[in-house]
Motif scaffolding. Structure first.
Motif, PDB file in Angstrom:
ATOM      1  N   PHE A   1       0.852  -1.180   0.000  1.00 32.06           N
ATOM      2  CA  PHE A   1       0.000   0.000   0.000  1.00 32.06           C
ATOM      3  C   PHE A   1       0.889   1.231   0.000  1.00 32.06           C
ATOM      4  CE2 PHE A   1      -2.212   3.394   2.443  1.00 32.06           C
ATOM      5  CZ  PHE A   1      -3.266   3.617   1.567  1.00 32.06           C
ATOM      6  N   VAL A   2       0.529   2.230  -0.801  1.00 35.24           N
ATOM      7  CA  VAL A   2       1.267   3.488  -0.863  1.00 35.24           C
ATOM      8  C   VAL A   2       0.386   4.577  -0.277  1.00 35.24           C
ATOM      9  CG1 VAL A   2       2.382   5.183  -2.346  1.00 35.24           C
ATOM     10  CG2 VAL A   2       2.486   2.748  -2.941  1.00 35.24           C
ATOM     11  N   ALA A   3       0.877   5.238   0.758  1.00 30.98           N
ATOM     12  CA  ALA A   3       0.097   6.356   1.309  1.00 30.98           C
ATOM     13  C   ALA A   3      -0.154   7.371   0.205  1.00 30.98           C
ATOM     14  CB  ALA A   3       0.867   7.010   2.462  1.00 30.98           C
ATOM     15  N   PRO A   4      -1.404   7.796   0.007  1.00 34.34           N
ATOM     16  CA  PRO A   4      -1.739   8.616  -1.163  1.00 34.34           C
ATOM     17  C   PRO A   4      -1.193  10.030  -1.089  1.00 34.34           C
ATOM     18  CG  PRO A   4      -3.624   8.426   0.287  1.00 34.34           C
ATOM     19  CD  PRO A   4      -2.583   7.507   0.839  1.00 34.34           C
TER      20      PRO A   4
ATOM     21  N   GLN B   1      -6.804   2.756  -4.269  1.00 38.23           N
ATOM     22  CA  GLN B   1      -5.697   2.206  -5.044  1.00 38.23           C
ATOM     23  C   GLN B   1      -6.108   0.833  -5.551  1.00 38.23           C
ATOM     24  OE1 GLN B   1      -1.880   2.109  -3.072  1.00 38.23           O
ATOM     25  NE2 GLN B   1      -2.047   4.280  -2.496  1.00 38.23           N
ATOM     26  N   ALA B   2      -5.847   0.605  -6.829  1.00 31.41           N
ATOM     27  CA  ALA B   2      -6.076  -0.721  -7.409  1.00 31.41           C
ATOM     28  C   ALA B   2      -4.719  -1.416  -7.496  1.00 31.41           C
ATOM     29  CB  ALA B   2      -6.706  -0.601  -8.788  1.00 31.41           C
ATOM     30  N   ARG B   3      -4.586  -2.557  -6.837  1.00 34.48           N
ATOM     31  CA  ARG B   3      -3.306  -3.281  -6.787  1.00 34.48           C
ATOM     32  C   ARG B   3      -3.486  -4.642  -7.448  1.00 34.48           C
ATOM     33  NH1 ARG B   3      -0.544  -6.919  -3.550  1.00 34.48           N
ATOM     34  NH2 ARG B   3       1.680  -6.463  -3.237  1.00 34.48           N
ATOM     35  N   LYS B   4      -2.888  -4.801  -8.625  1.00 34.11           N
ATOM     36  CA  LYS B   4      -2.957  -6.067  -9.358  1.00 34.11           C
ATOM     37  C   LYS B   4      -1.630  -6.802  -9.213  1.00 34.11           C
ATOM     38  CE  LYS B   4      -3.824  -8.018 -13.971  1.00 34.11           C
ATOM     39  NZ  LYS B   4      -2.590  -8.783 -14.168  1.00 34.11           N
TER      40      LYS B   4
ATOM     41  N   GLY C   1      -0.405 -10.401 -10.468  1.00 37.57           N
ATOM     42  CA  GLY C   1      -0.774 -11.605 -11.199  1.00 37.57           C
ATOM     43  C   GLY C   1      -2.263 -11.597 -11.496  1.00 37.57           C
ATOM     44  N   SER C   2      -2.961 -12.633 -11.048  1.00 38.62           N
ATOM     45  CA  SER C   2      -4.400 -12.700 -11.266  1.00 38.62           C
ATOM     46  C   SER C   2      -5.185 -12.103 -10.105  1.00 38.62           C
ATOM     47  CB  SER C   2      -4.838 -14.161 -11.471  1.00 38.62           C
ATOM     48  OG  SER C   2      -4.511 -14.936 -10.322  1.00 38.62           O
ATOM     49  N   GLY C   3      -4.505 -11.744  -9.025  1.00 38.25           N
ATOM     50  CA  GLY C   3      -5.187 -11.197  -7.850  1.00 38.25           C
ATOM     51  C   GLY C   3      -5.260  -9.688  -7.898  1.00 38.25           C
ATOM     52  N   VAL C   4      -6.390  -9.152  -7.433  1.00 39.10           N
ATOM     53  CA  VAL C   4      -6.596  -7.699  -7.413  1.00 39.10           C
ATOM     54  C   VAL C   4      -7.122  -7.292  -6.049  1.00 39.10           C
ATOM     55  CG1 VAL C   4      -7.930  -5.773  -8.346  1.00 39.10           C
ATOM     56  CG2 VAL C   4      -7.010  -7.504  -9.893  1.00 39.10           C
ATOM     57  N   GLN C   5      -6.593  -6.203  -5.522  1.00 40.56           N
ATOM     58  CA  GLN C   5      -7.116  -5.592  -4.304  1.00 40.56           C
ATOM     59  C   GLN C   5      -7.500  -4.150  -4.602  1.00 40.56           C
ATOM     60  OE1 GLN C   5      -3.582  -6.374  -1.740  1.00 40.56           O
ATOM     61  NE2 GLN C   5      -5.075  -7.121  -0.240  1.00 40.56           N
ATOM     62  N   MET C   6      -8.631  -3.717  -4.034  1.00 40.32           N
ATOM     63  CA  MET C   6      -9.051  -2.321  -4.117  1.00 40.32           C
ATOM     64  C   MET C   6      -8.970  -1.758  -2.702  1.00 40.32           C
ATOM     65  SD  MET C   6      -9.726  -1.951  -7.342  1.00 40.32           S
ATOM     66  CE  MET C   6     -10.457  -0.319  -7.297  1.00 40.32           C
ATOM     67  N   LEU C   7      -8.004  -0.853  -2.480  1.00 37.12           N
ATOM     68  CA  LEU C   7      -7.677  -0.366  -1.138  1.00 37.12           C
ATOM     69  C   LEU C   7      -8.107   1.088  -0.968  1.00 37.12           C
ATOM     70  CD1 LEU C   7      -4.062  -1.853  -0.971  1.00 37.12           C
ATOM     71  CD2 LEU C   7      -6.195  -2.899  -0.148  1.00 37.12           C
ATOM     72  N   THR C   8      -8.745   1.414   0.163  1.00 34.51           N
ATOM     73  CA  THR C   8      -9.163   2.788   0.445  1.00 34.51           C
ATOM     74  C   THR C   8      -7.948   3.646   0.775  1.00 34.51           C
ATOM     75  OG1 THR C   8      -9.433   2.510   2.825  1.00 34.51           O
ATOM     76  CG2 THR C   8     -11.297   1.848   1.425  1.00 34.51           C
ATOM     77  N   ARG C   9      -8.193   4.916   0.999  1.00 31.36           N
ATOM     78  CA  ARG C   9      -7.091   5.846   1.288  1.00 31.36           C
ATOM     79  C   ARG C   9      -6.388   5.518   2.594  1.00 31.36           C
ATOM     80  NH1 ARG C   9      -9.290  11.669   1.557  1.00 31.36           N
ATOM     81  NH2 ARG C   9      -7.466  12.059   2.818  1.00 31.36           N
TER      82      ARG C   9
ATOM     83  N   GLY D   1      -5.955   2.242   3.407  1.00 33.88           N
ATOM     84  CA  GLY D   1      -5.446   0.895   3.208  1.00 33.88           C
ATOM     85  C   GLY D   1      -6.438  -0.218   3.500  1.00 33.88           C
ATOM     86  N   LEU D   2      -7.726   0.112   3.719  1.00 32.74           N
ATOM     87  CA  LEU D   2      -8.734  -0.920   3.957  1.00 32.74           C
ATOM     88  C   LEU D   2      -9.069  -1.628   2.649  1.00 32.74           C
ATOM     89  CD1 LEU D   2     -11.164   1.062   6.307  1.00 32.74           C
ATOM     90  CD2 LEU D   2      -9.340  -0.528   6.960  1.00 32.74           C
ATOM     91  N   ASP D   3      -9.303  -2.934   2.716  1.00 31.11           N
ATOM     92  CA  ASP D   3      -9.605  -3.720   1.523  1.00 31.11           C
ATOM     93  C   ASP D   3     -11.110  -3.675   1.255  1.00 31.11           C
ATOM     94  OD1 ASP D   3      -9.945  -5.564  -0.489  1.00 31.11           O
ATOM     95  OD2 ASP D   3      -8.440  -6.954   0.299  1.00 31.11           O
ATOM     96  N   TRP D   4     -11.482  -2.972   0.175  1.00 26.59           N
ATOM     97  CA  TRP D   4     -12.891  -2.853  -0.205  1.00 26.59           C
ATOM     98  C   TRP D   4     -13.163  -3.564  -1.536  1.00 26.59           C
ATOM     99  CZ3 TRP D   4     -15.593   2.475   0.913  1.00 26.59           C
ATOM    100  CH2 TRP D   4     -15.671   2.661   2.296  1.00 26.59           C
ATOM    101  N   THR D   5     -12.358  -4.558  -1.857  1.00 30.81           N
ATOM    102  CA  THR D   5     -12.519  -5.259  -3.126  1.00 30.81           C
ATOM    103  C   THR D   5     -13.933  -5.803  -3.283  1.00 30.81           C
ATOM    104  OG1 THR D   5     -10.199  -5.909  -2.897  1.00 30.81           O
ATOM    105  CG2 THR D   5     -11.488  -6.975  -4.643  1.00 30.81           C
ATOM    106  N   HIS D   6     -14.492  -6.337  -2.198  1.00 33.46           N
ATOM    107  CA  HIS D   6     -15.823  -6.936  -2.271  1.00 33.46           C
ATOM    108  C   HIS D   6     -16.895  -5.910  -2.583  1.00 33.46           C
ATOM    109  CE1 HIS D   6     -15.400  -5.355   1.799  1.00 33.46           C
ATOM    110  NE2 HIS D   6     -16.726  -5.396   1.930  1.00 33.46           N
TER     111      HIS D   6
END
Length: 953
Positions: free
Chosen positions: A309-312, A339-342, A344-352, A354-359
């Protein structure tokens, strides 16, 4: 009778044609083939329009020979293929073009409100000139300056046939009576077009009525209107805004004689033209370079493992855009930073944080997974796009919390990491070039680049505000990506908006399970600072959900460092944990938010990080006047936040144009004063702070004068799809229990937007939306015979005040904008409407009995000579009176303005107008109605009995 060449066979499918879904229609003989595509890209939509144009071009060979006069017409002589189309057309005003194919042309009518399935609706249909058959397949843009200039949508299409007994269409056109059956996607069943008689029959363009006839397709009066229920294109599924934005097809009627009536943007037939100015907000697409072409550039960058995660990087708020070159300007987005972090085949959508809101944004994550890179980190914002192309945080919040079915779009504005390399070290402009390449070919409904412009920042900001955008963000083109808040990124907001912590709430006066207002705060030096309150912007759902959350946080201790005593009344204090997003006009001199509206709950921010967002002065080129660097006073918000400019004379110019979109802003609405639509919008915007407390969150009736005050005007009290942004509705049952959607609003932007509709009067109810059955103010309207002088009227108003004081009631005075005066009595909302009306009636009757030579309480005009009519009928359910500060639809556009009681001593009746606002604006420095906001007068049983006794004496 007529014969027709059958040329409606389905054309051979081109290899390059996009896949489409067949539109289901009622079974009819040899129907016109139709296809509909979801507009996932402008190319697919444009291909679909090409197919429609080809179909309608093929129909130009239809020829119908007229049946000799007097012969009976039979169904067997009718053509099998009679096409129709309905085009939604945003020209000088939005309307629907109803077109029936006949004799090789499209017989055409302009229907302002569009068709209605309710048989009781008789929709005005103005017959216009016949249109070429090819036009029936057109969806796109007609250039400004040409006839019908604007955006055209293919709203519906299909086939039609005359009803039995009405097969002679030519006779029906001559006699003014067409009856037919429609087989469309949206419009079906029996319909009629009837030409109006009388004066309407002699108009240059004949007026007809489009009427739905009784059959199995008809709807009830309370059923949803088909134009609202199904607003988008029948062919491409696009909205009007998407069609306008794509501009993929252009109708060029000037070249129709040369057979070039239309062309496709980017096609071989597109004429040469000069490039559009950057200020037009057109997308600047860069040619795709291919991800692999960056391999050489990547090899020179520092290696790194892909960060978790990169602090925005964050933007400072500025009062004006930076001047000079070297800045990239983007539209400000109103959503959740992610932040969208790809990997390989895995993706995470992280809030400002760093919370995982992919779902929560699964569709966006799935699209990121398709990118042709193995490891990549993107920075951007997840938003819900509104119909006008702006972003809407309230809709986004309902998607997350209530599961609303809104499309979520991820706008990417930065590239942070790619395939083991630190991209953050590159200049921003280079990063965005690479980002455009990485996102090449994605589904733009879900994932797209946040485009930028390199142009004059002030002009761009002004344009953004006109288009209802949130504002702009200006970024240094050469800047590296640096976590935290700094001056390389500056944000300018058209309206202020930020997060606040909720420290308390009040209960609604109508007893519903909700909140009356939220008390807002922010942290400074570890203390919660009171910032005012918001009591608008709630829906039925948010009322209930917020109340539920706050009930669990209630505490006895006040969490704020300090709250004014008058703001503590009736407050329930809560633990300062809930964070909400609020939009407001400006900060007051007391450091409180003004005209604040609730937008939604922020789940991505903790209460402890909420601080007041301060503004800075943006950088300017060397040599700029130093005075421009001084922070500006916190005064009323303007279209560009009162930007200070200095040219040769180095004078301060205040720009106060309303940030609303107007068609024909130069249109004259009042000939005698020269009032234009732009001037009216600016007036509403500048007076909003004073006017909104008297009209916000109340049912409203509007007097609309689209052609000016000297032309016919009309009342509108019911909401519809044509209202400007921000104008809402409230459902109110009439005396028979029928629910009607009344107009209501609560923001300065919505008020200013009324100018687009030519609204010259605003009339509120005497009760609020939260408690409709109990008025909170009474109004006595003193309407004098014109022969009476100002001194007589002033003395009458003084007597009304004196009589009210005698029974313990304070009152307030205003002009009506006409020859009379209004006396307003604020009361606690305890009386119901019948009791309020009876009190007012008894009060004026007592005055009439005491001086019948001067006062009259009956409406009979013949008896008013030399008298003052005491109108008490404003005080009943559904009745309205002109609002304070509202213009009037009369010559000169006078204003109904609050007065000091001492103004009654003036030698002449005071008159104020919209066009002369600059001359009387100084009156706003003092508010003669200031005490009304906190006054809680009650009309007790003793008062009621006393007035009733005077009435009967």
């Amino acid at each position: 009778m007529a014969s027709v060449k059958k040329s409606a066979k389905k054309p051979a499918k081109k290899k390059s044609a996009p896949k489409t879904d067949t539109v289901k229609q009622s079974k009819t003989p040899a129907q016109i083939p139709q296809k509909r595509v979801k507009a996932k890209s402008s190319n697919r939509a444009a291909d679909a329009v090409d197919e429609q144009l080809a179909r309608y071009r093929s129909m130009r060979d239809f020829h119908i020979t007229k049946e000799p006069s007097g012969r009976t017409v039979s169904n067997k002589h009718l053509p099998e293929q009679l096409p129709f189309c309905i085009q939604k057309h945003a020209a000088s005003h939005l309307h629907y073009d109803f077109r029936l194919g006949w004799n090789g042309v499209l017989k055409s009518w302009a229907v302002a409100k569009g068709p209605s399935y309710f048989t009781g609706d008789k929709r005005l249909a103005v017959q216009v000139e016949d249109h070429p058959m090819e036009y029936g397949g057109f969806e796109g843009i007609i250039p400004a300056g040409q006839y019908g200039g604007g955006t055209v949508m293919l709203w519906d299409q299909g086939t039609w046939e005359p009803q039995a007994g009405y097969e002679d269409v030519d006779k029906g056109l001559r006699d003014g009576s067409l009856k037919f059956v429609m087989h469309g996607t949206k419009i079906k069943g029996k319909w009629a077009l009837i030409r109006m008689g009388g004066k309407a029959a002699n108009e240059r363009k004949p007026n007809w009525l489009l009427i739905k006839e009784h059959d199995g397709f008809e709807r009830g009066e309370d059923d949803p209107c088909v134009t609202v229920e199904e607003p988008d294109s029948v062919v491409t599924g696009r909205t009007m805004e998407q069609i306008a934005r794509n501009e993929d097809h252009v109708w060029n009627s000037k070249d129709a004689a040369q057979g070039k009536a239309w062309y496709r943007k980017g096609g071989d037939d597109e004429p040469e033209k000069k490039p559009a100015p950057l200020s037009d907000f057109k997308d600047q697409k860069k040619p795709a370079m291919g991800v692999r072409s960056f391999e050489k550039s990547l090899s020179t960058l520092p290696k790194e493992n892909q960060p978790g995660f990169v602090a925005p990087q964050l933007a400072l708020e500025a009062i004006s855009p930076p001047a000079g070159e070297g800045w990239l300007h983007e539209l400000k987005l109103d959503g959740y930073r992610m932040q969208a972090r790809k990997d390989g085949s895995g993706v995470q959508m992280l809030t400002r944080k760093g919370l995982d809101w992919t779902h929560r944004v699964r569709a966006v994550a799935n699209e990121v997974a398709k990118l042709a890179v193995d490891k990549v980190t993107l920075d951007g914002e997840v938003v819900v796009l509104a119909e006008n192309g702006t972003t809407n945080f309230a809709n986004l919040q309902t998607s997350f919390q209530n599961g609303a079915d809104n499309v979520l779009t991820y706008f990417c504005f930065d590239l942070l990491h790619m395939d083991g390399r630190n991209i953050r070290e590159l200049p921003l402009k280079r990063r965005k070039e690479m980002l455009s390449d990485v996102l090449n070919g994605v589904n733009e409904d879900l994932l797209r680049v946040s485009e930028h412009l390199e142009t004059d920042g002030e002009e761009l900001f002004r344009k953004a505000c006109e288009l209802h955008a949130e504002g702009i963000v200006s970024k240094k083109a050469t800047g590296r990506y640096s976590s935290g808040r700094g001056s390389d990124w500056l944000k300018m907001k058209c309206l202020h908006e930020q997060e606040f912590v909720v420290g308390g709430f009040t209960l609604p006066s109508n007893g519903i399970e909700g909140v009356g207002a939220l008390l807002l705060g922010y942290y400074r030096d570890g203390k919660l600072i009171y910032a005012g309150r918001t009591g608008t912007g709630f829906t039925q759902k948010t009322h209930k959900s917020i109340r539920g959350r706050l009930n669990g946080l209630v505490q006895k201790a006040m969490p704020f460092e300090q709250v004014p005593s008058d703001a503590r009344r009736g407050v329930r204090w809560v633990k300062p944990e809930l964070v909400v997003q609020v939009r407001f006009a400006t900060w007051t001199a007391d450091n409180l938010v003004r005209q604040a509206a609730f937008l939604g709950v922020r789940e991505d921010k903790s209460a402890g990080e909420v601080v007041r967002e301060e503004t800075i002065v943006a950088p300017r080129p060397k040599g700029t006047d130093k005075k421009l660097r001084e922070p500006m006073p916190s005064t009323k918000a303007t279209a560009i936040h009162r930007v200070k400019r200095s040219v040769a004379a180095k004078q301060i110019i205040t720009v106060e144009h309303a940030p609303v979109r107007l068609t024909h802003p130069e249109k004259i609405l009042d000939e005698s004063s020269g009032l234009t639509k732009q001037m009216l919008a600016d007036y509403y915007w500048n007076i909003a702070e004073e006017m909104l407390p008297h009209i916000a969150d109340r049912p409203l009736s509007l007097v609309r004068c689209p052609d000016g005050a000297d032309k016919p005007c009309f009342y509108q009290k019911h909401a519809n799809h044509a209202l400007p942004e921000g104008v809402g509705s409230i459902d109110i049952p009439d005396k028979n229990g029928k629910i009607e959607p009344y107009i209501t609003l609560s923001t300065a932007e919505a008020l200013a937007g009324l100018a687009q509709m030519g609204v010259l009067e605003v009339h509120p109810w005497g009760s609020r939306n939260e408690d409709l059955e109990h008025p909170d103010r009474l109004i006595f309207d003193l309407d004098p015979d014109e022969a009476l002088g100002w001194a007589v009227l002033a003395e009458a108003a003084t007597e009304v005040r004196r009589r009210l004081k005698a029974i313990g009631l304070e009152s307030f005075l205003k002009t009506t904008g006409g020859k009379g005066l209004h006396i307003v009595v604020p009361i606690a909302p305890k009386l119901d409407w019948p009791a309020a009306k009876e009190f007012a009636h008894s009060f004026v009757n007592a005055m009439e009995r005491a001086n019948s030579s001067l006062y009259l309480t009956k409406m009979t005009k013949a008896a008013r000579k030399g008298k003052i009519y005491l109108d008490y009928l404003r005080n009943e359910r559904g009745a309205t009176s002109v609002a304070p500060f509202s213009p009037r639809a009369r010559a000169g556009a006078p204003v109904s303005l609050p007065l000091e009681w001492s103004d009654l001593k003036l030698a002449e009746r005071p008159v104020f107008s919209v066009a002369e606002f600059h001359e009387w604006k100084s009156r706003l420095k003092t508010d003669p109605w200031k005490a009304m906001a906190t006054m809680r007068q009650r009309i007790t049983n003793e008062i009621l009995d006393g007035v009733a006794m005077q009435h009967s004496a």
